[in-house]
Design a protein around this motif. Structure first.
Motif, short mmCIF file in Angstrom:
data_model
loop_
_atom_site.label_atom_id
_atom_site.label_comp_id
_atom_site.label_asym_id
_atom_site.label_seq_id
_atom_site.Cartn_x
_atom_site.Cartn_y
_atom_site.Cartn_z
N SER A 257 0.80 -1.22 0.00
CA SER A 257 0.00 0.00 0.00
C SER A 257 0.84 1.28 0.00
N LYS A 258 2.08 1.19 0.44
CA LYS A 258 2.92 2.40 0.49
C LYS A 258 3.96 2.47 -0.63
N GLU A 259 4.43 1.31 -1.07
CA GLU A 259 5.49 1.33 -2.09
C GLU A 259 5.07 0.68 -3.40
N GLY A 260 3.85 0.10 -3.42
CA GLY A 260 3.35 -0.43 -4.68
C GLY A 260 3.93 -1.78 -5.07
N LEU A 261 4.52 -2.49 -4.11
CA LEU A 261 5.11 -3.79 -4.42
C LEU A 261 4.38 -4.89 -3.67
N PHE A 262 3.82 -5.83 -4.42
CA PHE A 262 3.04 -6.92 -3.83
C PHE A 262 3.92 -8.17 -3.76
N VAL A 263 4.22 -8.58 -2.54
CA VAL A 263 5.06 -9.77 -2.36
C VAL A 263 4.31 -10.80 -1.54
N GLU A 264 4.74 -12.04 -1.63
CA GLU A 264 4.10 -13.06 -0.79
C GLU A 264 4.58 -12.89 0.66
N PRO A 265 3.86 -13.49 1.62
CA PRO A 265 4.18 -13.21 3.03
C PRO A 265 5.65 -13.42 3.39
N ALA A 266 6.23 -14.57 3.02
CA ALA A 266 7.63 -14.83 3.40
C ALA A 266 8.55 -13.71 2.93
N SER A 267 8.24 -13.15 1.78
CA SER A 267 9.10 -12.12 1.20
C SER A 267 9.04 -10.80 1.94
#
Ligand code: F0G
Length: 369
Positions: free
Chosen positions: A289-299
Motif C-alpha cells: 500500500s505504500k510502495e506499490g510492491l506486492f510480495v508473498e508473506p515470506a518475502s
C-alpha cells in the motif's frame, strides 16, 4: 534441443550472463526462461524509516519467470540434469521450488515430480506445478519430511534432485548477488533476506565473496536473515519438529543449508533474527500500500525485520547498528504476491457493492478512507 541460445534478440538468462562464473561447459544444454536481471527498486519510504542517510533497495525477485528467485538456480540445475541424461527431476517444496522445477523441466522436456506438504501450499504455486505438467505428490507431513523422502529417492539412477542440496542450485542463485553489485557498482553494506531452507543466504554470500575476490566489490555486506518465529531452527539452534507460520514458503524446521548459512551470518558480521506472523503481514500490507510492491508473506520478512530493528531497543550485535551512516541496504523480495492471494483476501477484504450510478459512486468514494 537447446534453450534460447541461438535466438538473437532474446533476453539472456543467468547462465549466459554469468557463464564464466558458473559450472557449465559447451557441452551443457542451456534451458532458460530468460530469468534474472530483476529490478533493484529504490524505496524512498524505507530509506526514510531506517534514517541516517541510508538508502534501501529492493531486489524484486518476484519478477522472475515463475515469480520467485528459484528460477536462477533452476536453470542451472535442470540444464545440468539434462546434461547428465537424467530422465526425472524431483524436489520437495513449500511451493516455489516446485513451480520453478516444473517450468524448467517442461522447457527441457524432462519429467518432473514434486513432493509437497499436504494442504500447506499456496494455491498459485500448486497451480503452477500442475499447469507445467509435474507429477504432484502431496505428502502427509511437513517440508522436512518431504525433503528426507526426496533424498532417499535420488539414489535411484537417472533421477536428479533439484532442491538446493543440489550444488548447481546455489551456483545459479549466487547470480543475484552479482546483479546487485553490477547495479550498485559495489556491494551493499547490509543485505537482508528471509530464511527458510537457508539456501538463498548461502548463495548470496557465495556470490558476494566471489565478486569481492575478483575485485568487483570493495566490501562485503553484513548478512541479516529473518526466520518466522514459529519456524526458527537456526535462531534457536535446534531442529523444530513442527514448524508453524502462515508464511508457508518458510515453514521449515530443519534447513538443508543450515551450517553454510550460519557461517555466512557469522563471517559477514551479520545475524539471524526472528519475526512474528503478525509483523510479516503488517509489512506485506505496508509494502503493497505504500510502495506499490506486492510480495508473498515470506518475502515481507526482511521488511518486517527492518521495521522491528528500528522500533525496538536494538539487540546486542544488531547489524543495522553497525553499518555506517549513508549505508546502502538491499532487501531481497523473494516471491510475487500473486502466488498467494488467499493470504490477503480474507473476509475483511471485499469490494464495495454499488449500483451503476455516478451519484452512488461519488458518495462511496466520499466515505472511503
Ligand atoms: N522466500 C520464498 C518466497 C521462498 O519460497 C523461500 C523458500 C524462501 C524465501 C526461503 O529461501 O529456503 O533459500 O532460505 N522456498 C523453498 C521452496 C523452501 O520449496 O520453494 P531459502
Amino acid at each position: 534441443m537447446k534453450g534460447s541460445l541461438e535466438a538473437p534478440g532474446a533476453t539472456i538468462g543467468v547462465i549466459e550472463r554469468y557463464r564464466e562464473h558458473l559450472p557449465v561447459t559447451e557441452a551443457t544444454p542451456v534451458f532458460t526462461l530468460s530469468e534474472g536481471s530483476t529490478p533493484l527498486v529504490h524505496s524512498p519510504r524505507l530509506s526514510a524509516i531506517v534514517g541516517r542517510g541510508c538508502r534501501v533497495y529492493l531486489k524484486y525477485e518476484g519478477l522472475n519467470p515463475t515469480g520467485s528467485f528459484k528460477d536462477r538456480g533452476m536453470t542451472v540445475a535442470v540444464s545440468k540434469a539434462a546434461e547428465s541424461g537424467a530422465h526425472l527431476v524431483i524436489c520437495a517444496s513449500t511451493g516455489n521450488t516446485s513451480a520453478a522445477a516444473a517450468a524448467y523441466a517442461a522447457r527441457a522436456g524432462i519429467k518432473c515430480a514434486v513432493f509437497l506438504p499436504c494442504g500447506k501450499i499456496a494455491m498459485g504455486k500448486l497451480a503452477q506445478a500442475f499447469v507445467h505438467g509435474a507429477v504432484v505428490i502431496a505428502i502427509e507431513g511437513n517440508f522436512d519430511q518431504c525433503l528426507k523422502l526426496v533424498r532417499e529417492m535420488a539414489t535411484e539412477p537417472g533421477i536428479s534432485i533439484v532442491n538446493s542440496v543440489n550444488p548447481y542450485r546455489l551456483e545459479g542463485q549466487k547470480t543475484a548477488a552479482f546483479e546487485v553489485i553490477d547495479a550498485l557498482g559495489d556491494a551493499p553494506h547490509l543485505h537482508v533476506l528471509p530464511v527458510g531452507n537457508a539456501g538463498n543466504t548461502t548463495a548470496y554470500w557465495r556470490g558476494y565473496l566471489e565478486y569481492h575476490r575478483l575485485n568487483r566489490a570493495t566490501r562485503l555486506p553484513r548478512m541479516l536473515g529473518f526466520e518466522a518465529a514459529g519456524a526458527a531452527p537456526i535462531y534457536y539452534d535446534r531442529v523444530v519438529e513442527y514448524p508453524e507460520t502462515a508464511a508457508s514458503a518458510i515453514r521449515i524446521g530443519n534447513p538443508a543449508s543450515w551450517k553454510m548459512a550460519t557461517a555466512a551470518f557469522r563471517e559477514s558480521g551479520g545475524a539471524i533474527e526472528i519475526i512474528t506472523d503478525e509483523e510479516i503481514f503488517a509489512a506485506q500490507s505496508w509494502l503493497a500500500s505504500k510502495e506499490g510492491l506486492f510480495v508473498e508473506p515470506a518475502s515481507a520478512a526482511p521488511i518486517a525485520g527492518l521495521f522491528k530493528c528500528r522500533s525496538q531497543t536494538p539487540c546486542a550485535g544488531c547489524p543495522i547498528q553497525k553499518i555506517p551512516d549513508d549505508a546502502v541496504i538491499v532487501c531481497t523480495l523473494t516471491g510475487h504476491g500473486l502466488k498467494d492471494t488467499a493470504a490477503v483476501l480474507n473476509e475483511r477484504v471485499k469490494p464495495l457493492a454499488a449500483l451503476p450510478e455516478k451519484a452512488a459512486i461519488l458518495s462511496i468514494l466520499d466515505k472511503a478512507k
